[in-house]
Design an enzyme around this catalytic site. Structure first.
Site: not given
Ligand SMILES: Cc1ncc(COP(=O)(O)O)c(C=O)c1O
Length: 390
Positions: A51, A105, A177, A202
């Site tokens: 994974r 951010y 972003d 988000k």
């Protein structure tokens, strides 16, 4: 196909009858022979090996996101910060220089100001409303320019075409972003950006129940980031990838609803005497409204505003609200509200907050899917409470 149709059909199962694709929760996959094992273990981005290298559910999410952002490839990560840190650490090294926006951010700013310098990476922050400031900050060792538009929490706009033009002239990669805008409102890759990222946490997942991120762009860049990613290990869980795929099917209608409601709220606040300033790029009075109109289709569900008063005024306002939760996220079905100065007082120093232009009475409002009339009535209640105690 139009975006709405694409989002509903993009992850339809290939050749099976299930309407909803399965979750591949398995960490290792088996090989039928030593030869097959050798092949799969050395295949870059193998989906069926182990994974940390990849996973079929993750690959499905990456494919849908690449389609809607107009990217060749994507790499999903354990969080938005996983996408930021893995990308920066893959593309720059000690001795290199990064130019980034001053309004961004807070986690990205902390990474650039605290972690990157420890590794010998130099960072210059610039005012993104002044496009030429990016050019002035460029040095011979500049390798990356980082953008965020609209920025969180000030909703400042970066002129993406202008900045990518400067970056191209100097042979510098650009990394944007796109969390706040979402691909419904803005596709920075179409305007020359090399890499785009999202905090999938988000709007993309949209229900406040997933922590994930993604970086998207040209295949050669994503392959390079993947090499480092398998060693850093900020890997998305298949269950989160599956929930993100479910959220994506309603992305367009959620974002369009939030675009409309946020504009109505911004106009209401702009006319209110208790509000000193509203930051929303959809307002005609926003200093970069023209750039926003040129590069965005809608203006998003995030706004911020400064109340007349100080830190305590914003606190009283939030305490009086009944509809949104006081919570540090955005892009979900429930409206969320925070006072950035309070949220980041432990993460950023006072100096960093003031450098990022965050005043004490600033309120950030992330619009959900509630009725506009209920939200406006609630804002009115909060503003009355905040000003009556002044
Ligand atoms: C614009 C933006 N970018 C990145 C992040 C980081 O995302 P995550 O919390 O998924 O790590 C956030 C989180 O609030 C954000 O708002």
């Amino acid at each position: 196909m139009m975006l709405e149709t694409l989002l509903v059909h993009a992850d339809a199962d290939d050749g099976e009858s299930a309407i909803v694709p399965p979750i591949y929760q398995s960490v290792p996959f088996s090989a039928a022979s030593a030869e097959e094992f050798a092949k799969v273990s050395t295949t870059p981005r193998a989906e069926r090996f182990y994974r940390r290298y990849g996973n079929p559910t993750q690959a499905r999410l990456e494919a849908v996101m690449a389609t809607i952002e107009g990217a060749e490839a994507g790499l999903a990560t354990a969080s938005g910060m996983g996408a930021v840190s893995t990308t920066v650490l893959s593309l720059v090294a000690g001795g290199d220089h990064v130019v980034a926006q001053r309004s961004m951010y807070g986690g990205t700013l902390s990474f650039l100001q605290e972690v990157a310098p420890r590794l010998g990476i130099e960072v210059t922050l610039v005012d993104q409303t002044d496009t030429r400031a990016f050019e002035r900050a460029v040095r011979p060792n500049t390798k990356l320019i980082m953008l965020e538009t609209p920025s969180n929490p000030l909703l400042q706009i970066t002129d993406v075409e202008a900045v990518t033009g400067i970056a191209r002239d100097h042979g510098i990669l650009t990394f944007a972003d796109n969390t706040v805008a979402t691909p419904v409102n803005h596709r920075p890759l179409d305007q020359g950006v090399d890499l785009v990222m999202h905090s999938i946490t988000k709007s993309v997942s949209g229900h406040s129940d997933v922590l994930a991120g993604i970086v998207l762009g040209r295949s050669d860049l994503i392959d390079r980031i993947w090499q480092t990613h398998t060693l850093i290990g900020a890997v998305i869980s298949p269950h989160d990838a599956w929930l993100a795929l479910r959220g994506l099917r309603t992305l367009a209608m959620r974002v369009e609803h939030q675009n409309r409601t946020a504009l109505a709220l911004a106009r209401f606040l702009d006319d209110h005497p208790a509000v000193a300033k509203v930051n929303y790029p959809g307002l005609a009075g926003h200093p970069q409204h023209d750039v926003a109109k040129r590069q965005m289709r809608g203006h998003g569900g995030l706004l911020s505003f400064e109340l007349r008063g100080g830190y305590d005024t914003a606190e009283r306002f939030i305490a009086a609200l009944g509809v949104p939760a006081r919570s540090p996220s955005l892009g979900g079905v429930r409206s969320l509200v925070v006072q950035p100065a309070a949220m980041w007082e432990h993460e950023l120093t006072e100096e960093q907050l003031s450098e990022a232009g965050v005043p004490p009475a600033l309120v950030r409002f992330a619009v959900g899917l509630e009725a506009e009339t209920d939200l406006i009535a609630d804002l009115e209640r909060g503003l009355t409470a905040a000003s009556s105690a002044r």
